[in-house]
Design a protein around this motif. Structure first.
Motif, PDB file in Angstrom:
ATOM      1  N   LEU A   1       0.829  -1.206   0.000  1.00  0.00           N
ATOM      2  CA  LEU A   1       0.000   0.000   0.000  1.00  0.00           C
ATOM      3  C   LEU A   1       0.861   1.253   0.000  1.00  0.00           C
ATOM      4  O   LEU A   1       0.551   2.251  -0.668  1.00  0.00           O
ATOM      5  CB  LEU A   1      -0.923  -0.021   1.216  1.00  0.00           C
ATOM      6  CG  LEU A   1      -1.932   1.121   1.321  1.00  0.00           C
ATOM      7  CD1 LEU A   1      -2.878   1.120   0.125  1.00  0.00           C
ATOM      8  CD2 LEU A   1      -2.718   1.012   2.623  1.00  0.00           C
ATOM      9  N   LEU A   2       1.959   1.222   0.746  1.00  0.00           N
ATOM     10  CA  LEU A   2       2.845   2.383   0.839  1.00  0.00           C
ATOM     11  C   LEU A   2       3.426   2.747  -0.524  1.00  0.00           C
ATOM     12  O   LEU A   2       3.572   3.937  -0.845  1.00  0.00           O
ATOM     13  CB  LEU A   2       3.974   2.084   1.830  1.00  0.00           C
ATOM     14  CG  LEU A   2       5.015   3.186   2.022  1.00  0.00           C
ATOM     15  CD1 LEU A   2       4.382   4.412   2.657  1.00  0.00           C
ATOM     16  CD2 LEU A   2       6.170   2.681   2.872  1.00  0.00           C
ATOM     17  N   ASN A   3       3.761   1.758  -1.330  1.00  0.00           N
ATOM     18  CA  ASN A   3       4.331   2.033  -2.650  1.00  0.00           C
ATOM     19  C   ASN A   3       3.385   2.885  -3.496  1.00  0.00           C
ATOM     20  O   ASN A   3       3.808   3.831  -4.166  1.00  0.00           O
ATOM     21  CB  ASN A   3       4.625   0.721  -3.378  1.00  0.00           C
ATOM     22  CG  ASN A   3       5.630  -0.139  -2.637  1.00  0.00           C
ATOM     23  OD1 ASN A   3       6.509   0.370  -1.951  1.00  0.00           O
ATOM     24  ND2 ASN A   3       5.498  -1.442  -2.776  1.00  0.00           N
ATOM     25  N   TYR A   4       2.114   2.528  -3.463  1.00  0.00           N
ATOM     26  CA  TYR A   4       1.121   3.301  -4.220  1.00  0.00           C
ATOM     27  C   TYR A   4       0.928   4.687  -3.602  1.00  0.00           C
ATOM     28  O   TYR A   4       0.811   5.687  -4.317  1.00  0.00           O
ATOM     29  CB  TYR A   4      -0.212   2.553  -4.257  1.00  0.00           C
ATOM     30  CG  TYR A   4      -0.240   1.410  -5.248  1.00  0.00           C
ATOM     31  CD1 TYR A   4      -0.512   1.646  -6.589  1.00  0.00           C
ATOM     32  CD2 TYR A   4      -0.009   0.103  -4.848  1.00  0.00           C
ATOM     33  CE1 TYR A   4      -0.542   0.602  -7.510  1.00  0.00           C
ATOM     34  CE2 TYR A   4      -0.041  -0.953  -5.754  1.00  0.00           C
ATOM     35  CZ  TYR A   4      -0.307  -0.690  -7.078  1.00  0.00           C
ATOM     36  OH  TYR A   4      -0.332  -1.723  -7.991  1.00  0.00           O
ATOM     37  N   ALA A   5       0.885   4.747  -2.277  1.00  0.00           N
ATOM     38  CA  ALA A   5       0.659   6.029  -1.608  1.00  0.00           C
ATOM     39  C   ALA A   5       1.768   7.021  -1.924  1.00  0.00           C
ATOM     40  O   ALA A   5       1.512   8.209  -2.182  1.00  0.00           O
ATOM     41  CB  ALA A   5       0.549   5.811  -0.097  1.00  0.00           C
ATOM     42  N   LEU A   6       3.007   6.560  -1.925  1.00  0.00           N
ATOM     43  CA  LEU A   6       4.124   7.457  -2.209  1.00  0.00           C
ATOM     44  C   LEU A   6       4.121   7.928  -3.660  1.00  0.00           C
ATOM     45  O   LEU A   6       4.647   9.001  -3.972  1.00  0.00           O
ATOM     46  CB  LEU A   6       5.455   6.767  -1.876  1.00  0.00           C
ATOM     47  CG  LEU A   6       5.717   6.559  -0.384  1.00  0.00           C
ATOM     48  CD1 LEU A   6       6.985   5.731  -0.168  1.00  0.00           C
ATOM     49  CD2 LEU A   6       5.827   7.881   0.351  1.00  0.00           C
ATOM     50  N   GLY A   7       3.508   7.149  -4.548  1.00  0.00           N
ATOM     51  CA  GLY A   7       3.393   7.573  -5.931  1.00  0.00           C
ATOM     52  C   GLY A   7       2.499   8.788  -6.106  1.00  0.00           C
ATOM     53  O   GLY A   7       2.563   9.478  -7.134  1.00  0.00           O
ATOM     54  N   LEU A   8       1.654   9.072  -5.120  1.00  0.00           N
ATOM     55  CA  LEU A   8       0.762  10.223  -5.186  1.00  0.00           C
ATOM     56  C   LEU A   8       1.460  11.520  -4.770  1.00  0.00           C
ATOM     57  O   LEU A   8       0.881  12.594  -4.887  1.00  0.00           O
ATOM     58  CB  LEU A   8      -0.459   9.996  -4.290  1.00  0.00           C
ATOM     59  CG  LEU A   8      -1.297   8.764  -4.628  1.00  0.00           C
ATOM     60  CD1 LEU A   8      -2.426   8.602  -3.631  1.00  0.00           C
ATOM     61  CD2 LEU A   8      -1.843   8.847  -6.043  1.00  0.00           C
ATOM     62  N   THR A   9       2.676  11.423  -4.281  1.00  0.00           N
ATOM     63  CA  THR A   9       3.443  12.603  -3.891  1.00  0.00           C
ATOM     64  C   THR A   9       4.347  13.030  -5.041  1.00  0.00           C
ATOM     65  O   THR A   9       4.429  12.374  -6.073  1.00  0.00           O
ATOM     66  CB  THR A   9       4.307  12.310  -2.653  1.00  0.00           C
ATOM     67  OG1 THR A   9       5.386  11.433  -3.027  1.00  0.00           O
ATOM     68  CG2 THR A   9       3.488  11.640  -1.552  1.00  0.00           C
ATOM     69  N   ARG A  10       5.051  14.147  -4.820  1.00  0.00           N
ATOM     70  CA  ARG A  10       5.982  14.632  -5.843  1.00  0.00           C
ATOM     71  C   ARG A  10       7.429  14.276  -5.492  1.00  0.00           C
ATOM     72  O   ARG A  10       8.370  14.949  -5.919  1.00  0.00           O
ATOM     73  CB  ARG A  10       5.838  16.151  -6.004  1.00  0.00           C
ATOM     74  CG  ARG A  10       4.542  16.568  -6.668  1.00  0.00           C
ATOM     75  CD  ARG A  10       4.571  18.036  -7.084  1.00  0.00           C
ATOM     76  NE  ARG A  10       4.683  18.925  -5.939  1.00  0.00           N
ATOM     77  CZ  ARG A  10       3.628  19.408  -5.283  1.00  0.00           C
ATOM     78  NH1 ARG A  10       2.406  19.091  -5.668  1.00  0.00           N
ATOM     79  NH2 ARG A  10       3.791  20.204  -4.249  1.00  0.00           N
ATOM     80  N   ILE A  11       7.609  13.216  -4.706  1.00  0.00           N
ATOM     81  CA  ILE A  11       8.960  12.758  -4.382  1.00  0.00           C
ATOM     82  C   ILE A  11       9.691  12.392  -5.668  1.00  0.00           C
ATOM     83  O   ILE A  11       9.132  11.731  -6.551  1.00  0.00           O
ATOM     84  CB  ILE A  11       8.906  11.553  -3.421  1.00  0.00           C
ATOM     85  CG1 ILE A  11       8.397  11.989  -2.045  1.00  0.00           C
ATOM     86  CG2 ILE A  11      10.274  10.902  -3.275  1.00  0.00           C
ATOM     87  CD1 ILE A  11       8.208  10.852  -1.075  1.00  0.00           C
ATOM     88  N   ASN A  12      10.942  12.802  -5.773  1.00  0.00           N
ATOM     89  CA  ASN A  12      11.748  12.501  -6.943  1.00  0.00           C
ATOM     90  C   ASN A  12      11.889  10.986  -7.116  1.00  0.00           C
ATOM     91  O   ASN A  12      12.190  10.262  -6.166  1.00  0.00           O
ATOM     92  CB  ASN A  12      13.131  13.147  -6.788  1.00  0.00           C
ATOM     93  CG  ASN A  12      14.039  12.885  -7.973  1.00  0.00           C
ATOM     94  OD1 ASN A  12      14.694  11.861  -8.039  1.00  0.00           O
ATOM     95  ND2 ASN A  12      14.063  13.817  -8.901  1.00  0.00           N
ATOM     96  N   LEU A  13      11.671  10.498  -8.344  1.00  0.00           N
ATOM     97  CA  LEU A  13      11.690   9.060  -8.601  1.00  0.00           C
ATOM     98  C   LEU A  13      13.044   8.441  -8.270  1.00  0.00           C
ATOM     99  O   LEU A  13      13.118   7.374  -7.642  1.00  0.00           O
ATOM    100  CB  LEU A  13      11.325   8.780 -10.059  1.00  0.00           C
ATOM    101  CG  LEU A  13      11.395   7.314 -10.500  1.00  0.00           C
ATOM    102  CD1 LEU A  13      10.442   6.450  -9.703  1.00  0.00           C
ATOM    103  CD2 LEU A  13      11.102   7.185 -11.997  1.00  0.00           C
ATOM    104  N   ALA A  14      14.128   9.082  -8.679  1.00  0.00           N
ATOM    105  CA  ALA A  14      15.461   8.540  -8.412  1.00  0.00           C
ATOM    106  C   ALA A  14      15.724   8.464  -6.911  1.00  0.00           C
ATOM    107  O   ALA A  14      16.272   7.467  -6.407  1.00  0.00           O
ATOM    108  CB  ALA A  14      16.525   9.402  -9.094  1.00  0.00           C
TER     109      ALA A  14
END
Length: 320
Positions: free
Chosen positions: A141-154
């Motif tokens: 679930l956390l993986n999907y949740a963090l995708g909703l933020t603007r955290i840099n992919l790298a």
């Protein structure tokens, strides 16, 4: 319009795939995985990594795969393959959330998610590192949740790969030790003790990291100055209800949650996950316990007020 239709179709396919995977998750075990990998030869590790990545996307239990990785490939290669598979799956889920579901989730969840996102984005890779080391939320679930933020992919990929290493190593070695126990390999006691030691180390990580995240203590003078400047912070009074309204009074605007109830009432503080919190009690003993609990649960900016309400009253600061 065409792009939107494609996104909706892909999202629908994903939801259906997750539903099917979850309905058959009882058949997903180490024995079935080993059977799938038999005969794959040199392609076995690649197949294992792809299965691990797909499992992360489809909400299948990663613990089964991590233990199986240790049993099938040993502690060294097993840890590496587990890390690669987990990171690849986490990245795929992150990208799916960012490019397929972000707009829909934004509309459905409203303001609270927006506040949480702002806090997460402020801390960036440090937040990713923390939640990988301290499993506060379910991995998939956390993986999907963090995708909703603007955290840099790298930053997300690097922090995930590095900070998932302790847990991957511990559980991979546990899978390896279990396989050795069944086979009756040499040095069995040492291997089991090492596996237990690694698990204890991983279990201790939340307490250790919580101490690192705990902010320095502050004096009542510093608190008064911040309040006079209208700083955005929460004053959390962790005394009992009787003390809160008793002879020492309380600070205007303070939230009263007795320290004994704090672990059961953390949901009331969700809006302050990444915002400043100062804890205060009669002196500072209970405040220190509250700060330790908050830091371990992921609150990023928490501080003890030295001297507590006794010191506050000595300075004749206003109380209610």
């Amino acid at each position: 319009m065409k792009t939107k239709l494609i996104r909706l179709s892909l999202f629908a396919i994903l939801v259906i795939a997750i539903g099917i995977a979850i309905s058959y998750r009882d058949q997903f075990d180490a024995a079935a995985l080993e059977a799938w990998l038999q005969g794959a030869g040199a392609a076995g590790p690649i197949l294992f990594i792809l299965i691990y990545a797909a499992a992360a996307v489809l909400f299948l239990p990663g613990s089964v795969l991590t233990l199986a990785g240790g049993a099938l490939f040993g502690p060294v290669w097993g840890t590496l393959f587990n890390l690669i598979g987990a990171t690849l799956g986490a990245t795929l889920a992150f990208l799916i959330a960012r490019y397929l579901a972000a707009d829909w989730v934004e509309r459905k969840t409203g303001g609270r998610l927006k506040q949480l996102k702002q806090g997460v984005e402020k801390e960036g890779w440090r937040f990713v590192a923390f939640v990988r080391l301290v499993p506060l939320f379910p991995f998939n679930l956390l993986n999907y949740a963090l995708g909703l933020t603007r955290i840099n992919l790298a930053h997300y990929i690097i922090a995930s790969f590095i900070c998932m290493f302790p847990g991957a190593l511990a559980y991979t070695y546990l899978g390896y030790a279990g396989r050795e126990a069944i086979a009756g390999g040499e040095g069995l006691i040492q291997k089991i003790l090492l596996a237990i030691g690694l698990l204890v180390l991983v279990a201790f990580l939340p307490r250790w990291i919580g101490r690192l995240r705990r902010g320095p203590s502050q004096s009542v003078e510093q608190l008064k100055q911040r309040l006079d400047q209208n700083d955005t912070l929460l004053v959390l009074d962790v005394r009992s209800e009787e003390e809160f309204t008793g002879e020492l009074g309380h600070i205007h605007g303070a939230l009263n949650i007795p320290v004994e109830q704090l672990s059961q009432r953390l949901d009331e503080l969700n809006d302050y996950l990444e915002s400043p919190i100062v804890t205060i009690c009669r002196t500072d003993k209970r405040s220190a316990k509250a700060v330790q609990l908050l830091a371990q649960r992921g609150f990023a900016d928490v501080h003890v007020i030295q001297g507590g309400m006794i010191d506050w009253n000595k300075h004749d600061y206003p109380v209610e």
